[in-house]
Enzyme design. Structure first.
Site, PDB file in Angstrom:
ATOM      1  N   TYR A 114      -5.083  32.142 -13.949  1.00  0.00           N
ATOM      2  CA  TYR A 114      -3.453  32.503 -13.841  1.00  0.00           C
ATOM      3  C   TYR A 114      -2.901  31.503 -13.041  1.00  0.00           C
ATOM      4  O   TYR A 114      -3.656  31.379 -11.549  1.00  0.00           O
ATOM      5  CB  TYR A 114      -2.738  33.760 -13.671  1.00  0.00           C
ATOM      6  CG  TYR A 114      -1.670  33.963 -12.803  1.00  0.00           C
ATOM      7  CD1 TYR A 114      -0.567  33.587 -13.899  1.00  0.00           C
ATOM      8  CD2 TYR A 114      -1.600  33.776 -11.657  1.00  0.00           C
ATOM      9  CE1 TYR A 114       0.735  33.655 -13.532  1.00  0.00           C
ATOM     10  CE2 TYR A 114      -0.278  34.169 -11.456  1.00  0.00           C
ATOM     11  CZ  TYR A 114       1.629  33.670 -11.838  1.00  0.00           C
ATOM     12  OH  TYR A 114       2.577  33.763 -11.497  1.00  0.00           O
ATOM     13  N   ASP A 160      -2.430  31.329 -18.395  1.00  0.00           N
ATOM     14  CA  ASP A 160      -0.447  30.622 -18.197  1.00  0.00           C
ATOM     15  C   ASP A 160      -1.537  29.630 -17.610  1.00  0.00           C
ATOM     16  O   ASP A 160      -1.631  29.842 -15.420  1.00  0.00           O
ATOM     17  CB  ASP A 160      -0.289  32.105 -17.377  1.00  0.00           C
ATOM     18  CG  ASP A 160       1.488  31.533 -17.155  1.00  0.00           C
ATOM     19  OD1 ASP A 160       1.503  30.512 -17.239  1.00  0.00           O
ATOM     20  OD2 ASP A 160       2.026  32.385 -16.138  1.00  0.00           O
ATOM     21  N   HIS A 191       5.876  36.507 -22.301  1.00  0.00           N
ATOM     22  CA  HIS A 191       5.199  35.323 -22.805  1.00  0.00           C
ATOM     23  C   HIS A 191       4.042  36.182 -24.437  1.00  0.00           C
ATOM     24  O   HIS A 191       4.850  37.383 -24.432  1.00  0.00           O
ATOM     25  CB  HIS A 191       3.832  34.871 -22.347  1.00  0.00           C
ATOM     26  CG  HIS A 191       4.141  34.554 -20.771  1.00  0.00           C
ATOM     27  ND1 HIS A 191       3.456  33.445 -20.183  1.00  0.00           N
ATOM     28  CD2 HIS A 191       4.380  34.581 -19.521  1.00  0.00           C
ATOM     29  CE1 HIS A 191       3.918  32.934 -19.669  1.00  0.00           C
ATOM     30  NE2 HIS A 191       4.269  34.277 -19.294  1.00  0.00           N
TER      31      HIS A 191
END
Length: 268
Positions: free
Chosen positions: A121, A158, A260
Site C-alpha cells: 500500500y 494500491d 476499489h
C-alpha cells in the site's frame, strides 16, 4: 498449475466484510488474494475474516502502525513457506526491513514454493509536501527490494500512481496532483525498464483503464470516471504466463464493498 491472483484495497476490512467482501471471498476462484488498507489490528482482521479463515484461507497480515491507517494482508489457499513484514532486503536468510517503514503496515511478502507474492500500500501523498517526500522514499525502498529479488516475484496492491494518460479518466486535471506526478510515473517506468511487467496493461493494451478505483463522490462510478492505480507487477517466467486480467467492478454502485475493485489475473 495455473494460479489466479487478486488484489484489492478493501478500505477497511471490518466495513468491507459486512458489505460483501466475505461473499466475494466465498465465490472467488483465486488462489491468493492481497488486501490493502485493512485498517485493523491482527485480532480485528482475523475476527472480520473469520468465516473465510474457517473455510480454509490462510491469513498473513501486517497491522497498521497508526490506528485506522494502512494495514496489508495476503490470503492464500496454501500456507506460505515464509512471511516477511516491512519492506526491506533479504541477505543470507536474514530479513532487514527499512526502519522508517518497518511497522507502518504498508508491505508484506510471502513465499509459495519458488514464487514470492507481495502486497503493498503506497499512500496517496500530496505534491510539494513532506508526505510526498515520504512517498518517494517508500517507492525507493520498494524499488530496491524489487531489483534485489532474484526469482519469480509478483508485487501488487494500491500504488496510488496512474502510470500513463490511459490510467486516469481526467488526466489533464491531475497533472500537478499526487498520483500523476512526473517523478511517480517515472518510477513505474523504471521498474518496467528493469524487467517488471504491468501484466494488466499488457493484457489490455492501448485502452483507457480498466479503472480499479472510483471516488464515492458524484457519479464517478456510474460514468466510469476512475483511476487505474491497483496493479500487479511481475518479473520472471510468471510474467509471461499472464493469461487473463479483469477488474471486478461491481454491477451497481449499491453493490460495492470498497471504492476499489478487485484486480484479478490468471497465470498459466
Amino acid at each position: 498449475m495455473a494460479k489466479i491472483i487478486s488484489t484489492c484495497n478493501v478500505n477497511g476490512v471490518r466495513a468491507a466484510s459486512g458489505k460483501g467482501l466475505l461473499e466475494w471471498l466465498a465465490a472467488t476462484e483465486a488462489d491468493i488474494v492481497c488486501l490493502q488498507e485493512t485498517r485493523a489490528t491482527d485480532e480485528q482482521t482475523r475476527s472480520a475474516l473469520a468465516p473465510a479463515l474457517d473455510a480454509g484461507w490462510f491469513l498473513s497480515h501486517a497491522e497498521p502502525g497508526l490506528k485506522g491507517r494502512a494495514g496489508v494482508a495476503i490470503l492464500s489457499r496454501k500456507e506460505p513457506d515464509a512471511v516477511r513484514v516491512g519492506v526491506g532486503l533479504l541477505a543470507d536468510g536474514t530479513w532487514t526491513p527499512v526502519e522508517e517503514f518497518a511497522t507502518l503496515g504498508r508491505y508484506i511478502e510471502a513465499d509459495f514454493d519458488d514464487l514470492t507474492i507481495a502486497s503493498v500500500y503506497v499512500h496517496t501523498g500530496e505534491a510539494d509536501t513532506p508526505m510526498q517526500d515520504e512517498k518517494y522514499r517508500f517507492l525507493d525502498a520498494i524499488g530496491a527490494r524489487m531489483l534485489a529479488h532474484p526469482g519469480e516475484f509478483v508485487i501488487m496492491g494500491d500504488w496510488n500512481i496512474g502510470h500513463t494518460e490511459l490510467d486516469i479518466k481526467n488526466w489533464k486535471g491531475n497533472v500537478k496532483n499526487a498520483g500523476f506526478l512526473p517523478d511517480e510515473r517515472a518510477w513505474v517506468s523504471s521498474m518496467i525498464a528493469a524487467g517488471y511487467r504491468d501484466v494488466v496493461r499488457d493484457l489490455h493494451p492501448g485502452v483507457p483503464g480498466p479503472y480499479s478505483w472510483h471516488s464515492y463522490r458524484g457519479r464517478a462510478f456510474d460514468n466510469d470516471a476512475g483511476w487505474r492505480i491497483d496493479y500487479q507487477l511481475a518479473r520472471g517466467d510468471i510474467a509471461a504466463r499472464a493469461k487473463q486480467a479483469v477488474v471486478e467492478k461491481a454491477a451497481t454502485y449499491a453493490e460495492r464493498w470498497s471504492d476499489h475493485a478487485p484486480v484479478t489475473v490468471q497465470y498459466r
